[in-house]
Write a protein that holds these residues in place. Sequence first.
Motif, PDB file in Angstrom:
ATOM      1  N   PHE A  71       0.835  -1.202   0.000  1.00 44.47           N
ATOM      2  CA  PHE A  71       0.000   0.000   0.000  1.00 44.47           C
ATOM      3  C   PHE A  71       0.868   1.249   0.000  1.00 44.47           C
ATOM      4  O   PHE A  71       1.946   1.257   0.599  1.00 44.47           O
ATOM      5  N   VAL A  93       0.496   0.943  -7.426  1.00 50.74           N
ATOM      6  CA  VAL A  93       0.477   0.340  -6.085  1.00 50.74           C
ATOM      7  C   VAL A  93      -0.895   0.657  -5.472  1.00 50.74           C
ATOM      8  O   VAL A  93      -1.374   1.780  -5.636  1.00 50.74           O
ATOM      9  N   PRO A  94      -1.525  -0.303  -4.788  1.00 50.29           N
ATOM     10  CA  PRO A  94      -2.791   0.021  -4.121  1.00 50.29           C
ATOM     11  C   PRO A  94      -2.647   1.286  -3.272  1.00 50.29           C
ATOM     12  O   PRO A  94      -1.707   1.418  -2.491  1.00 50.29           O
ATOM     13  N   TYR A  95      -3.597   2.200  -3.471  1.00 44.49           N
ATOM     14  CA  TYR A  95      -3.470   3.546  -2.929  1.00 44.49           C
ATOM     15  C   TYR A  95      -4.628   3.828  -1.973  1.00 44.49           C
ATOM     16  O   TYR A  95      -5.789   3.695  -2.330  1.00 44.49           O
ATOM     17  N   LEU A  96      -4.305   4.216  -0.759  1.00 43.68           N
ATOM     18  CA  LEU A  96      -5.323   4.588   0.222  1.00 43.68           C
ATOM     19  C   LEU A  96      -5.121   6.059   0.564  1.00 43.68           C
ATOM     20  O   LEU A  96      -4.172   6.424   1.266  1.00 43.68           O
ATOM     21  N   LEU A 115      -1.770  -1.852   9.883  1.00 37.76           N
ATOM     22  CA  LEU A 115      -2.002  -2.793   8.776  1.00 37.76           C
ATOM     23  C   LEU A 115      -0.922  -3.867   8.741  1.00 37.76           C
ATOM     24  O   LEU A 115      -1.202  -5.046   8.505  1.00 37.76           O
ATOM     25  N   GLY A 118      -1.224  -6.191  11.805  1.00 42.01           N
ATOM     26  CA  GLY A 118      -2.368  -7.091  11.693  1.00 42.01           C
ATOM     27  C   GLY A 118      -2.250  -8.116  10.589  1.00 42.01           C
ATOM     28  O   GLY A 118      -3.116  -8.966  10.449  1.00 42.01           O
ATOM     29  N   ALA A 120      -2.172  -7.455   7.254  1.00 38.82           N
ATOM     30  CA  ALA A 120      -2.769  -7.070   5.974  1.00 38.82           C
ATOM     31  C   ALA A 120      -1.726  -6.594   4.969  1.00 38.82           C
ATOM     32  O   ALA A 120      -2.010  -6.472   3.781  1.00 38.82           O
TER      33      ALA A 120
ATOM     34  N   MET B   1      -7.292  -9.429  -1.131  1.00 40.59           N
ATOM     35  CA  MET B   1      -6.805 -10.327  -0.090  1.00 40.59           C
ATOM     36  C   MET B   1      -7.961 -10.900   0.723  1.00 40.59           C
ATOM     37  O   MET B   1      -8.965 -10.216   0.963  1.00 40.59           O
ATOM     38  N   GLU B 107     -13.140   2.469   0.438  1.00 39.22           N
ATOM     39  CA  GLU B 107     -11.895   2.610   1.188  1.00 39.22           C
ATOM     40  C   GLU B 107     -12.140   2.423   2.680  1.00 39.22           C
ATOM     41  O   GLU B 107     -11.369   1.737   3.374  1.00 39.22           O
ATOM     42  N   LEU B 111     -10.469  -0.606   4.772  1.00 36.52           N
ATOM     43  CA  LEU B 111      -9.576  -0.316   5.899  1.00 36.52           C
ATOM     44  C   LEU B 111     -10.173  -0.808   7.215  1.00 36.52           C
ATOM     45  O   LEU B 111      -9.468  -1.404   8.044  1.00 36.52           O
ATOM     46  N   MET B 114      -9.801  -4.508   7.463  1.00 36.60           N
ATOM     47  CA  MET B 114      -8.413  -4.931   7.720  1.00 36.60           C
ATOM     48  C   MET B 114      -7.993  -4.608   9.151  1.00 36.60           C
ATOM     49  O   MET B 114      -7.273  -5.390   9.779  1.00 36.60           O
ATOM     50  N   LEU B 115      -8.422  -3.468   9.672  1.00 39.62           N
ATOM     51  CA  LEU B 115      -8.059  -3.101  11.051  1.00 39.62           C
ATOM     52  C   LEU B 115      -8.679  -4.085  12.048  1.00 39.62           C
ATOM     53  O   LEU B 115      -8.026  -4.483  13.021  1.00 39.62           O
ATOM     54  N   ASP B 117      -9.767  -7.206  11.328  1.00 40.21           N
ATOM     55  CA  ASP B 117      -9.188  -8.533  11.086  1.00 40.21           C
ATOM     56  C   ASP B 117      -7.807  -8.659  11.727  1.00 40.21           C
ATOM     57  O   ASP B 117      -7.442  -9.708  12.248  1.00 40.21           O
ATOM     58  N   GLY B 118      -7.046  -7.561  11.711  1.00 39.38           N
ATOM     59  CA  GLY B 118      -5.694  -7.592  12.253  1.00 39.38           C
ATOM     60  C   GLY B 118      -5.626  -7.383  13.756  1.00 39.38           C
ATOM     61  O   GLY B 118      -4.541  -7.451  14.342  1.00 39.38           O
ATOM     62  N   PRO B 179      -8.141  -3.533  -2.329  1.00 39.61           N
ATOM     63  CA  PRO B 179      -7.890  -2.094  -2.490  1.00 39.61           C
ATOM     64  C   PRO B 179      -7.291  -1.819  -3.874  1.00 39.61           C
ATOM     65  O   PRO B 179      -6.486  -2.613  -4.378  1.00 39.61           O
ATOM     66  N   GLY B 180      -7.711  -0.724  -4.474  1.00 42.93           N
ATOM     67  CA  GLY B 180      -7.340  -0.471  -5.856  1.00 42.93           C
ATOM     68  C   GLY B 180      -6.143   0.427  -6.057  1.00 42.93           C
ATOM     69  O   GLY B 180      -5.718   1.149  -5.158  1.00 42.93           O
ATOM     70  N   LYS B 181      -5.611   0.369  -7.287  1.00 41.30           N
ATOM     71  CA  LYS B 181      -4.539   1.263  -7.728  1.00 41.30           C
ATOM     72  C   LYS B 181      -5.163   2.446  -8.476  1.00 41.30           C
ATOM     73  O   LYS B 181      -6.256   2.332  -9.023  1.00 41.30           O
ATOM     74  N   HIS B 320     -12.168   0.430  -5.133  1.00 41.01           N
ATOM     75  CA  HIS B 320     -11.847  -0.580  -4.120  1.00 41.01           C
ATOM     76  C   HIS B 320     -12.996  -1.592  -4.069  1.00 41.01           C
ATOM     77  O   HIS B 320     -14.165  -1.200  -4.014  1.00 41.01           O
TER      78      HIS B 320
END
Lengths: 330, 330
Positions: A71, A93-96, A115, A118, A120, B1, B107, B111, B114-115, B117-118, B179-181, B320
Amino acid sequence: MALSAPVVIAGGAAVGGKKEGAGPLRERFDTISEDSYFGQKSWEKAESVMLRQCFQLLCQKTETPANKLDFILSGDLQSQCTGSAFALRDAAVPYLGLYGACSTMGESLALGAMLIDGGAAERVCAMTCSHFCSAERQFRLPLEYGGQRTPTAQWTATAAGAVLLRKGSGCVRITHVTPGKIVDAGITDANNMGAAMAPAAWDTLRAHFKDTGREGSYYDAVITGDLGHFGHDILADLAHEEGMTFPNIFTDCGILLYSAKTQDVHSGGSGCGCSASVFAGHILKCLQEGMWHRVLFAPTGALMSTVTSQQGESIPGICHAIAIEAAEET
Amino acid sequence: MALSAPVVIAGGAAVGGKKEGAGPLRERFDTISEDSYFGQKSWEKAESVMLRQCFQLLCQKTETPANKLDFILSGDLQSQCTGSAFALRDAAVPYLGLYGACSTMGESLALGAMLIDGGAAERVCAMTCSHFCSAERQFRLPLEYGGQRTPTAQWTATAAGAVLLRKGSGCVRITHVTPGKIVDAGITDANNMGAAMAPAAWDTLRAHFKDTGREGSYYDAVITGDLGHFGHDILADLAHEEGMTFPNIFTDCGILLYSAKTQDVHSGGSGCGCSASVFAGHILKCLQEGMWHRVLFAPTGALMSTVTSQQGESIPGICHAIAIEAAEET
């Protein structure tokens, strides 16, 4: 919150403009551009090119090709965060995209660390930037107007900072993150951001010390984002009011970036790029070089816009704190 | 993922304006405001009040007081994301501001999932909003000017959507995030956002199908964010060009929100609030009610500003994707 395993800061890159290169941290930047346009035709494009340079430098210095990143976490002060989006539109690259105003480096470090911790992500680039001229156009007055600045005004840094976060072992590691809440103390003066942000900084620092059971003296340095001289004094007052000592290891990126005596920046530096470049260029090196072993880095942001100020709203602040430790011997 | 353990979507809330209440999803909103000012004196304040209403509704409906939330993830289209910051300045919850333009709901869901899950969070509120009038003022022309709209133009939704994500067991669960590019196809027409975003949507959908080994037919519905009618057709063309079938289970929040026949919205709905309210109000209920068991939700965003368009730049897009499954029986 404590990370379950420390997240490594594998390296950093910092790019600055002419004024940043004339300050006390000159030698800490990887590149200084004497041209505020960075070879472009507009300041907004200059800002994106500066951030892209910083990203490419980080990839080179850490020997990490972009396609190894899970990310990129970035944002900036431009409306709709176009400084970052345009800098990274070819990165693949995946962008947040983030918006935390001048606290963005704190938000990207906190999120990146969580991230990775965890599971990810294995490698994350956390970065941000600001440009004095595009910010003035965005938030204040045309530069050509030459408006007088108030003593509490700060100088938006023309600078970018980027770091690589990753799993595994390494010298400099993030151990705790304390993401902040929005705090609005009712300040409406858009030329006094330090006053607007100091209560948020104190709220987050207090939460961090309470959460960890630590005192300020646990750290070799506690460095807020861009409160500047006025805001730093307000933070000290807030701490004293609640009976906390405020030792001189407490400082601020807005104080560190420029010389108060010779650079005419009034209350100090500001902008996303201020704390980002001071962190990636200076603080990280102090940890790598063994000068400091424990640092609390706490970038601050003012979550306002020209529209909200014109509509008479007060300025909400935010601050995210990142605890970083360097191994004594590795 | 793939998430290591599915993250529960415990509930949602959706608030809309008059036009959204006149559309086919009227009954799916928790509240419809006939007053586009939401009792405020400006559209920007109206947008914040709408988002705050949506947040409070979510807390009520899910019986989750704000102080039980670990994070709020939000953002919006207003410059410096003030719609969200001002809506949440009293929430007293750690706030992570996002900017993904109209992809923001994707997004925040990605996020947040993922937060959780982690292990960095147990409960997260993912939300966003947009307001037709503040967006027109922000991006286009004064409403009073009454400019003619092109056939490819979309209608920014006056709407907000919020969902509660949490650990544990529950009927509707996020299983994968992609998550996308950033993808920039070189489109410069700011009245044709669908064309600017469709290549990003395809890039993310293709990555999702490759990553999971699935085909589109795995899902009961594949719903992009706000490509609208024109953008949806372009996405179909891009899929066909690469030999992928594009069954009619593929649709778009910008198509679903308004009636193409009676509501004069040209290419369909758009804005952060479009996909957010369609998701929190409609898609989530379709999963809860057992109409659908597997949905791929893929909000799209155009990462431009008026400044970048005025400087002749093309429009980078992003998307995303979130895979959601409902248990057949719980």
